[in-house]
Design a protein around this motif. Sequence first.
Motif, PDB file in Angstrom:
ATOM      1  N   LEU A  73     -62.350  13.658  32.459  1.00 22.19           N
ATOM      2  CA  LEU A  73     -62.322  14.547  33.617  1.00 22.19           C
ATOM      3  C   LEU A  73     -63.262  14.043  34.709  1.00 22.19           C
ATOM      4  O   LEU A  73     -62.900  14.038  35.895  1.00 22.19           O
ATOM      5  CB  LEU A  73     -62.716  15.962  33.195  1.00 22.19           C
ATOM      6  CG  LEU A  73     -62.676  17.048  34.253  1.00 22.19           C
ATOM      7  CD1 LEU A  73     -61.240  17.266  34.704  1.00 22.19           C
ATOM      8  CD2 LEU A  73     -63.249  18.335  33.712  1.00 22.19           C
ATOM      9  N   LEU A  74     -64.440  13.573  34.334  1.00 21.52           N
ATOM     10  CA  LEU A  74     -65.399  13.055  35.300  1.00 21.52           C
ATOM     11  C   LEU A  74     -64.880  11.778  35.960  1.00 21.52           C
ATOM     12  O   LEU A  74     -65.034  11.594  37.172  1.00 21.52           O
ATOM     13  CB  LEU A  74     -66.744  12.789  34.619  1.00 21.52           C
ATOM     14  CG  LEU A  74     -67.851  12.252  35.516  1.00 21.52           C
ATOM     15  CD1 LEU A  74     -68.227  13.288  36.560  1.00 21.52           C
ATOM     16  CD2 LEU A  74     -69.054  11.864  34.691  1.00 21.52           C
ATOM     17  N   ILE A  75     -64.235  10.910  35.184  1.00 20.05           N
ATOM     18  CA  ILE A  75     -63.667   9.689  35.755  1.00 20.05           C
ATOM     19  C   ILE A  75     -62.591  10.039  36.791  1.00 20.05           C
ATOM     20  O   ILE A  75     -62.543   9.447  37.874  1.00 20.05           O
ATOM     21  CB  ILE A  75     -63.106   8.781  34.644  1.00 20.05           C
ATOM     22  CG1 ILE A  75     -64.259   8.198  33.819  1.00 20.05           C
ATOM     23  CG2 ILE A  75     -62.246   7.668  35.226  1.00 20.05           C
ATOM     24  CD1 ILE A  75     -63.807   7.474  32.569  1.00 20.05           C
ATOM     25  N   GLY A  76     -61.739  10.996  36.472  1.00 21.68           N
ATOM     26  CA  GLY A  76     -60.713  11.424  37.424  1.00 21.68           C
ATOM     27  C   GLY A  76     -61.323  12.021  38.678  1.00 21.68           C
ATOM     28  O   GLY A  76     -60.863  11.756  39.794  1.00 21.68           O
ATOM     29  N   ASP A 134     -59.378  23.105  37.690  1.00 18.46           N
ATOM     30  CA  ASP A 134     -59.630  24.471  37.244  1.00 18.46           C
ATOM     31  C   ASP A 134     -59.012  24.711  35.870  1.00 18.46           C
ATOM     32  O   ASP A 134     -59.639  25.308  34.994  1.00 18.46           O
ATOM     33  CB  ASP A 134     -59.067  25.458  38.257  1.00 18.46           C
ATOM     34  CG  ASP A 134     -59.462  26.883  37.961  1.00 18.46           C
ATOM     35  OD1 ASP A 134     -60.652  27.105  37.673  1.00 18.46           O
ATOM     36  OD2 ASP A 134     -58.593  27.759  38.011  1.00 18.46           O
ATOM     37  N   LEU A 135     -57.790  24.246  35.663  1.00 21.12           N
ATOM     38  CA  LEU A 135     -57.148  24.422  34.356  1.00 21.12           C
ATOM     39  C   LEU A 135     -57.819  23.596  33.278  1.00 21.12           C
ATOM     40  O   LEU A 135     -57.914  24.025  32.127  1.00 21.12           O
ATOM     41  CB  LEU A 135     -55.663  24.070  34.448  1.00 21.12           C
ATOM     42  CG  LEU A 135     -54.813  25.044  35.238  1.00 21.12           C
ATOM     43  CD1 LEU A 135     -53.380  24.550  35.316  1.00 21.12           C
ATOM     44  CD2 LEU A 135     -54.857  26.424  34.624  1.00 21.12           C
ATOM     45  N   GLU A 136     -58.283  22.415  33.622  1.00 22.07           N
ATOM     46  CA  GLU A 136     -58.969  21.607  32.620  1.00 22.07           C
ATOM     47  C   GLU A 136     -60.297  22.234  32.215  1.00 22.07           C
ATOM     48  O   GLU A 136     -60.673  22.192  31.049  1.00 22.07           O
ATOM     49  CB  GLU A 136     -59.169  20.185  33.139  1.00 22.07           C
ATOM     50  CG  GLU A 136     -57.867  19.410  33.185  1.00 22.07           C
ATOM     51  CD  GLU A 136     -58.032  18.018  33.727  1.00 22.07           C
ATOM     52  OE1 GLU A 136     -59.121  17.684  34.227  1.00 22.07           O
ATOM     53  OE2 GLU A 136     -57.058  17.252  33.653  1.00 22.07           O
ATOM     54  N   ILE A 137     -60.985  22.816  33.156  1.00 24.64           N
ATOM     55  CA  ILE A 137     -62.247  23.483  32.824  1.00 24.64           C
ATOM     56  C   ILE A 137     -61.990  24.717  31.965  1.00 24.64           C
ATOM     57  O   ILE A 137     -62.822  25.103  31.144  1.00 24.64           O
ATOM     58  CB  ILE A 137     -63.009  23.843  34.117  1.00 24.64           C
ATOM     59  CG1 ILE A 137     -63.446  22.577  34.835  1.00 24.64           C
ATOM     60  CG2 ILE A 137     -64.207  24.712  33.836  1.00 24.64           C
ATOM     61  CD1 ILE A 137     -64.368  21.680  34.044  1.00 24.64           C
ATOM     62  N   ALA A 138     -60.831  25.332  32.105  1.00 30.51           N
ATOM     63  CA  ALA A 138     -60.501  26.507  31.294  1.00 30.51           C
ATOM     64  C   ALA A 138     -60.436  26.158  29.805  1.00 30.51           C
ATOM     65  O   ALA A 138     -60.571  27.040  28.958  1.00 30.51           O
ATOM     66  CB  ALA A 138     -59.179  27.114  31.753  1.00 30.51           C
ATOM     67  N   PHE A 139     -60.242  24.887  29.465  1.00 28.77           N
ATOM     68  CA  PHE A 139     -60.244  24.478  28.065  1.00 28.77           C
ATOM     69  C   PHE A 139     -61.636  24.538  27.446  1.00 28.77           C
ATOM     70  O   PHE A 139     -61.779  24.492  26.224  1.00 28.77           O
ATOM     71  CB  PHE A 139     -59.694  23.056  27.911  1.00 28.77           C
ATOM     72  CG  PHE A 139     -58.213  22.972  28.095  1.00 28.77           C
ATOM     73  CD1 PHE A 139     -57.358  23.667  27.256  1.00 28.77           C
ATOM     74  CD2 PHE A 139     -57.677  22.200  29.096  1.00 28.77           C
ATOM     75  CE1 PHE A 139     -55.988  23.592  27.427  1.00 28.77           C
ATOM     76  CE2 PHE A 139     -56.309  22.109  29.265  1.00 28.77           C
ATOM     77  CZ  PHE A 139     -55.469  22.811  28.432  1.00 28.77           C
ATOM     78  N   LEU A 140     -62.666  24.632  28.266  1.00 30.57           N
ATOM     79  CA  LEU A 140     -64.028  24.696  27.731  1.00 30.57           C
ATOM     80  C   LEU A 140     -64.333  26.038  27.070  1.00 30.57           C
ATOM     81  O   LEU A 140     -65.135  26.102  26.146  1.00 30.57           O
ATOM     82  CB  LEU A 140     -65.046  24.440  28.849  1.00 30.57           C
ATOM     83  CG  LEU A 140     -65.113  23.013  29.375  1.00 30.57           C
ATOM     84  CD1 LEU A 140     -66.048  22.948  30.561  1.00 30.57           C
ATOM     85  CD2 LEU A 140     -65.562  22.064  28.290  1.00 30.57           C
ATOM     86  N   VAL A 167     -55.500  19.035  48.093  1.00 26.88           N
ATOM     87  CA  VAL A 167     -56.685  19.785  47.686  1.00 26.88           C
ATOM     88  C   VAL A 167     -56.298  20.938  46.761  1.00 26.88           C
ATOM     89  O   VAL A 167     -56.963  21.190  45.755  1.00 26.88           O
ATOM     90  CB  VAL A 167     -57.463  20.294  48.920  1.00 26.88           C
ATOM     91  CG1 VAL A 167     -58.550  21.265  48.518  1.00 26.88           C
ATOM     92  CG2 VAL A 167     -58.062  19.118  49.674  1.00 26.88           C
ATOM     93  N   ALA A 168     -55.199  21.619  47.059  1.00 27.20           N
ATOM     94  CA  ALA A 168     -54.744  22.712  46.199  1.00 27.20           C
ATOM     95  C   ALA A 168     -54.369  22.190  44.814  1.00 27.20           C
ATOM     96  O   ALA A 168     -54.721  22.796  43.795  1.00 27.20           O
ATOM     97  CB  ALA A 168     -53.558  23.431  46.837  1.00 27.20           C
ATOM     98  N   LEU A 169     -53.681  21.074  44.762  1.00 24.18           N
ATOM     99  CA  LEU A 169     -53.286  20.488  43.482  1.00 24.18           C
ATOM    100  C   LEU A 169     -54.498  20.042  42.683  1.00 24.18           C
ATOM    101  O   LEU A 169     -54.576  20.281  41.468  1.00 24.18           O
ATOM    102  CB  LEU A 169     -52.334  19.316  43.727  1.00 24.18           C
ATOM    103  CG  LEU A 169     -51.736  18.662  42.503  1.00 24.18           C
ATOM    104  CD1 LEU A 169     -50.842  19.663  41.766  1.00 24.18           C
ATOM    105  CD2 LEU A 169     -50.937  17.451  42.883  1.00 24.18           C
ATOM    106  N   LEU A 170     -55.452  19.417  43.348  1.00 24.77           N
ATOM    107  CA  LEU A 170     -56.669  18.996  42.649  1.00 24.77           C
ATOM    108  C   LEU A 170     -57.443  20.198  42.124  1.00 24.77           C
ATOM    109  O   LEU A 170     -57.983  20.165  41.017  1.00 24.77           O
ATOM    110  CB  LEU A 170     -57.551  18.166  43.577  1.00 24.77           C
ATOM    111  CG  LEU A 170     -57.020  16.782  43.909  1.00 24.77           C
ATOM    112  CD1 LEU A 170     -57.899  16.117  44.952  1.00 24.77           C
ATOM    113  CD2 LEU A 170     -56.926  15.936  42.666  1.00 24.77           C
ATOM    114  N   ILE A 187     -56.206  23.102  41.203  1.00 27.52           N
ATOM    115  CA  ILE A 187     -55.492  23.642  40.038  1.00 27.52           C
ATOM    116  C   ILE A 187     -55.714  22.763  38.819  1.00 27.52           C
ATOM    117  O   ILE A 187     -55.968  23.257  37.718  1.00 27.52           O
ATOM    118  CB  ILE A 187     -53.991  23.796  40.363  1.00 27.52           C
ATOM    119  CG1 ILE A 187     -53.800  24.927  41.368  1.00 27.52           C
ATOM    120  CG2 ILE A 187     -53.189  24.059  39.104  1.00 27.52           C
ATOM    121  CD1 ILE A 187     -52.406  25.036  41.907  1.00 27.52           C
ATOM    122  N   ILE A 188     -55.630  21.443  38.998  1.00 30.96           N
ATOM    123  CA  ILE A 188     -55.816  20.538  37.860  1.00 30.96           C
ATOM    124  C   ILE A 188     -57.202  20.699  37.268  1.00 30.96           C
ATOM    125  O   ILE A 188     -57.356  20.895  36.060  1.00 30.96           O
ATOM    126  CB  ILE A 188     -55.565  19.081  38.298  1.00 30.96           C
ATOM    127  CG1 ILE A 188     -54.086  18.861  38.569  1.00 30.96           C
ATOM    128  CG2 ILE A 188     -56.058  18.108  37.237  1.00 30.96           C
ATOM    129  CD1 ILE A 188     -53.778  17.529  39.198  1.00 30.96           C
TER     130      ILE A 188
END
Length: 118
Positions: free
Chosen positions: A102-105, A71-77, A63-66, A68-69
């Motif tokens: 991102l939605l598929i993942g 959260d960092l991807e959303i930071a690109f917005l 859950v922590a890894l997900l 972070i992943i």
Amino acid sequence: MLAEYVPILLFIIVGLGLGAVLIVAGFILGPRRPDEEKLSPYECGFEAFEDSRMRFDVRYYLVALLFIIFDLEIAFLFPWAIVLDEVGLFGVAAMGLFLVILLIGFLYEWKKGALEWE
């Protein structure tokens, strides 16, 4: 050409030196008044009831890894939103593709049950 880097090198040396001096001064000049209360282990205000080195459930790390992943991807917005007028239709399509991936993942992780906490 190397003369341009002298101020940076000087800044690094002064920073490391000042940090070392302050740490050493803290150890030398700091108060030393140990007592039983200060040296006792602290866990939420009561005595520890298990070993502090027990293993965590792997789901915690998942859950922590997900988090972070995603959260960092959303930071690109945010940078994309700032230059939205300049990137045009290509930038909108690229961000749309990014969000679809991102939605598929996210849906894959949801279907696998990685977000469920039992």
